[in-house]
Design a protein around this motif. Structure first.
Motif, PDB file in Angstrom:
ATOM      1  N   SER A  23      55.253  57.930 -39.695  1.00 39.88           N
ATOM      2  CA  SER A  23      55.660  56.777 -40.499  1.00 39.88           C
ATOM      3  C   SER A  23      54.528  55.818 -40.849  1.00 39.88           C
ATOM      4  O   SER A  23      54.722  54.904 -41.641  1.00 39.88           O
ATOM      5  N   PHE A  24      53.331  56.018 -40.287  1.00 39.88           N
ATOM      6  CA  PHE A  24      52.184  55.195 -40.701  1.00 39.88           C
ATOM      7  C   PHE A  24      51.706  55.749 -42.047  1.00 39.88           C
ATOM      8  O   PHE A  24      50.856  56.640 -42.111  1.00 39.88           O
ATOM      9  N   PRO A  42      53.228  51.072 -41.621  1.00 37.70           N
ATOM     10  CA  PRO A  42      54.400  51.870 -41.250  1.00 37.70           C
ATOM     11  C   PRO A  42      55.549  51.608 -42.216  1.00 37.70           C
ATOM     12  O   PRO A  42      55.774  50.460 -42.620  1.00 37.70           O
ATOM     13  N   ILE A 124      60.233  47.537 -34.609  1.00 35.33           N
ATOM     14  CA  ILE A 124      59.841  47.293 -33.214  1.00 35.33           C
ATOM     15  C   ILE A 124      60.624  48.205 -32.275  1.00 35.33           C
ATOM     16  O   ILE A 124      60.057  48.829 -31.380  1.00 35.33           O
ATOM     17  N   TYR A 127      59.214  51.799 -32.234  1.00 36.09           N
ATOM     18  CA  TYR A 127      57.948  52.052 -31.548  1.00 36.09           C
ATOM     19  C   TYR A 127      57.924  51.567 -30.102  1.00 36.09           C
ATOM     20  O   TYR A 127      57.200  52.112 -29.277  1.00 36.09           O
ATOM     21  N   GLU A 128      58.723  50.538 -29.814  1.00 34.82           N
ATOM     22  CA  GLU A 128      58.741  50.010 -28.450  1.00 34.82           C
ATOM     23  C   GLU A 128      59.744  50.754 -27.570  1.00 34.82           C
ATOM     24  O   GLU A 128      59.548  50.859 -26.368  1.00 34.82           O
ATOM     25  N   SER A 132      61.593  48.465 -23.768  1.00 34.11           N
ATOM     26  CA  SER A 132      60.423  47.589 -23.871  1.00 34.11           C
ATOM     27  C   SER A 132      60.785  46.135 -23.559  1.00 34.11           C
ATOM     28  O   SER A 132      61.872  45.678 -23.892  1.00 34.11           O
ATOM     29  N   PRO A 133      59.871  45.412 -22.931  1.00 36.60           N
ATOM     30  CA  PRO A 133      60.108  43.991 -22.688  1.00 36.60           C
ATOM     31  C   PRO A 133      59.965  43.172 -23.971  1.00 36.60           C
ATOM     32  O   PRO A 133      60.294  41.989 -24.006  1.00 36.60           O
ATOM     33  N   PHE A 134      59.509  43.820 -25.034  1.00 38.21           N
ATOM     34  CA  PHE A 134      59.186  43.074 -26.235  1.00 38.21           C
ATOM     35  C   PHE A 134      60.255  43.205 -27.312  1.00 38.21           C
ATOM     36  O   PHE A 134      60.522  44.288 -27.810  1.00 38.21           O
ATOM     37  N   MET A 139      61.805  36.056 -28.708  1.00 37.39           N
ATOM     38  CA  MET A 139      60.631  35.209 -28.876  1.00 37.39           C
ATOM     39  C   MET A 139      60.995  33.816 -29.365  1.00 37.39           C
ATOM     40  O   MET A 139      62.056  33.591 -29.924  1.00 37.39           O
ATOM     41  N   ASP A 140      60.055  32.945 -29.187  1.00 40.85           N
ATOM     42  CA  ASP A 140      60.162  31.564 -29.640  1.00 40.85           C
ATOM     43  C   ASP A 140      60.363  31.518 -31.167  1.00 40.85           C
ATOM     44  O   ASP A 140      59.594  32.127 -31.922  1.00 40.85           O
ATOM     45  N   TYR A 143      57.426  30.424 -33.344  1.00 40.12           N
ATOM     46  CA  TYR A 143      56.389  31.458 -33.427  1.00 40.12           C
ATOM     47  C   TYR A 143      56.780  32.526 -34.457  1.00 40.12           C
ATOM     48  O   TYR A 143      55.976  32.925 -35.296  1.00 40.12           O
ATOM     49  N   LEU A 147      55.018  33.749 -38.031  1.00 46.33           N
ATOM     50  CA  LEU A 147      54.661  35.151 -38.290  1.00 46.33           C
ATOM     51  C   LEU A 147      55.251  35.628 -39.610  1.00 46.33           C
ATOM     52  O   LEU A 147      54.580  36.295 -40.407  1.00 46.33           O
TER      53      LEU A 147
ATOM     54  N   HIS B  79      44.540  56.800 -36.016  1.00 45.03           N
ATOM     55  CA  HIS B  79      45.371  55.594 -36.114  1.00 45.03           C
ATOM     56  C   HIS B  79      46.384  55.615 -34.981  1.00 45.03           C
ATOM     57  O   HIS B  79      46.805  56.690 -34.544  1.00 45.03           O
ATOM     58  N   TYR B  81      49.659  53.103 -32.843  1.00 48.73           N
ATOM     59  CA  TYR B  81      50.483  51.912 -32.630  1.00 48.73           C
ATOM     60  C   TYR B  81      49.921  51.111 -31.457  1.00 48.73           C
ATOM     61  O   TYR B  81      49.519  51.683 -30.438  1.00 48.73           O
ATOM     62  N   PRO B  94      53.513  43.532 -32.552  1.00 49.18           N
ATOM     63  CA  PRO B  94      52.909  44.861 -32.642  1.00 49.18           C
ATOM     64  C   PRO B  94      51.974  44.952 -33.839  1.00 49.18           C
ATOM     65  O   PRO B  94      52.113  44.198 -34.807  1.00 49.18           O
ATOM     66  N   TRP B  96      49.029  48.039 -35.853  1.00 50.82           N
ATOM     67  CA  TRP B  96      48.542  49.406 -35.918  1.00 50.82           C
ATOM     68  C   TRP B  96      47.031  49.324 -36.032  1.00 50.82           C
ATOM     69  O   TRP B  96      46.517  48.576 -36.867  1.00 50.82           O
TER      70      TRP B  96
END
Lengths: 204, 204
Positions: A23-24, A42, A124, A127-128, A132-134, A139-140, A143, A147, B79, B81, B94, B96
């Motif tokens: 996917s990239f 991606p 996310i 891929y995570e 994943s903790p992410f 998130m805030d 922030y 982004l 490349h 992630y 995240p 790349w």
């Protein structure tokens, strides 16, 4: 992409798998003055809606000119050199085996922030992974807002898909087996993956 | 390609190396009616003449329209992630990391058969190596003639090169080291190669 008949992939499941696994992508479009430009990002496929989703940096000049433009998104699968020295005859030439999916479509910028956030969440998650903790939602908010201001969401309505799997289909079974053996010996993951695809296609 | 300053590569030796190591390129051009098209072929750089050489199947419709056209040749490096879960803070997203060289130029078809044969010999030498039993000049002339009739040689006069190495240069040394450690643990060769590039650039 020029795809001789033996190399054409038409099964949507295989095409979607190649897009998912690679996917990239390379997003190609024309800028003003008909010059070509490409960005590596991606892209995620929504196959029921026949749409690709992605995002690019707001500072990337390709973003501004994508609205309503024809684009080409290239998904590169594995690829590897094939030496004629592996064949049972010297009367042949080198070639390259590869997988590639070319998606044509019309781009638009995602103006709806909810839609953009949803596509970022999906990216996310892909891929995570679930564990994943992410996660964006943890998130805030301030922030995340900052982004999101830095990117432009892109949505591509797919108009055509061309898919090629060049896997020595135009050679004899004997020769394909010789090639697979040599590719499996290599330490290169691309070569090993092409060998796997060739093996799965031996009886196709 | 949009290249923020920390990621720009300007050293011609590094650029030439990326082209050499990733010569199975994506050749993008416009066909009639301003639709985009791309072919995956190996391209060899002659850096003193600032020319790329390659060839495509004569049946590939992209060939006929390449003469005197502006093209974009994309050389894809490794490349991978990059997960923010590897960082020392959760306040990040995240990304790349990747290497890519975009070569712009003007294409022409190689009409001189000697020039085409020379470029094929160089391509074979590169991939087969000096000790290979396979060389064009050892083959039956009639067979070579038939092969050469099936391809079109392409010569691209380079007008501009853009090169990107996105290797977390915009992050702290501490964070870069955390990323390298995680990439080195992976079994994916792309991840390992990016780790190597990052390590070499730590003190750059």
């Amino acid at each position: 992409m020029y795809t001789p008949k033996p190399f054409a992939i038409t099964d949507p499941n295989i095409i979607n798998q190649i897009i998912y696994d690679n996917s990239f992508a390379t997003l190609v479009s024309e800028t003003e003055g008909s010059s070509l430009t490409a960005t590596h990002i991606p892209l995620l496929l929504n196959s029921s809606e026949q749409v690709l989703f992605g995002h690019i940096a707001r500072q990337n000049p390709q973003g501004e000119v994508l609205e309503n433009k024809k684009i080409l998104a290239i998904f590169h699968g594995p690829h590897t050199y094939i030496s004629p020295s592996w064949y049972e005859t010297k009367k042949s030439v080198p070639t390259w085996n590869y997988l590639s999916v070319h998606v044509y479509g019309k781009a638009s910028l995602v103006q709806n922030e909810e839609e953009l956030r949803k596509s970022l969440d999906e990216l996310i998650l892909k891929y995570e992974g679930e564990e994943s903790p992410f996660f964006l939602r943890n998130m805030d908010e301030k922030y995340i807002d900052a982004l999101i201001k830095g990117i432009i969401g892109i949505k591509i309505k797919i108009t055509k898909i061309e898919a090629t799997a060049k896997l020595s289909q135009n050679h004899s079974l004997e020769r394909k087996n010789l090639v697979i053996q040599e590719l499996e010996k290599q330490k290169d993951q691309n070569a090993n993956e092409i060998a796997k695809w060739m093996r799965e296609n031996l009886n196709a």
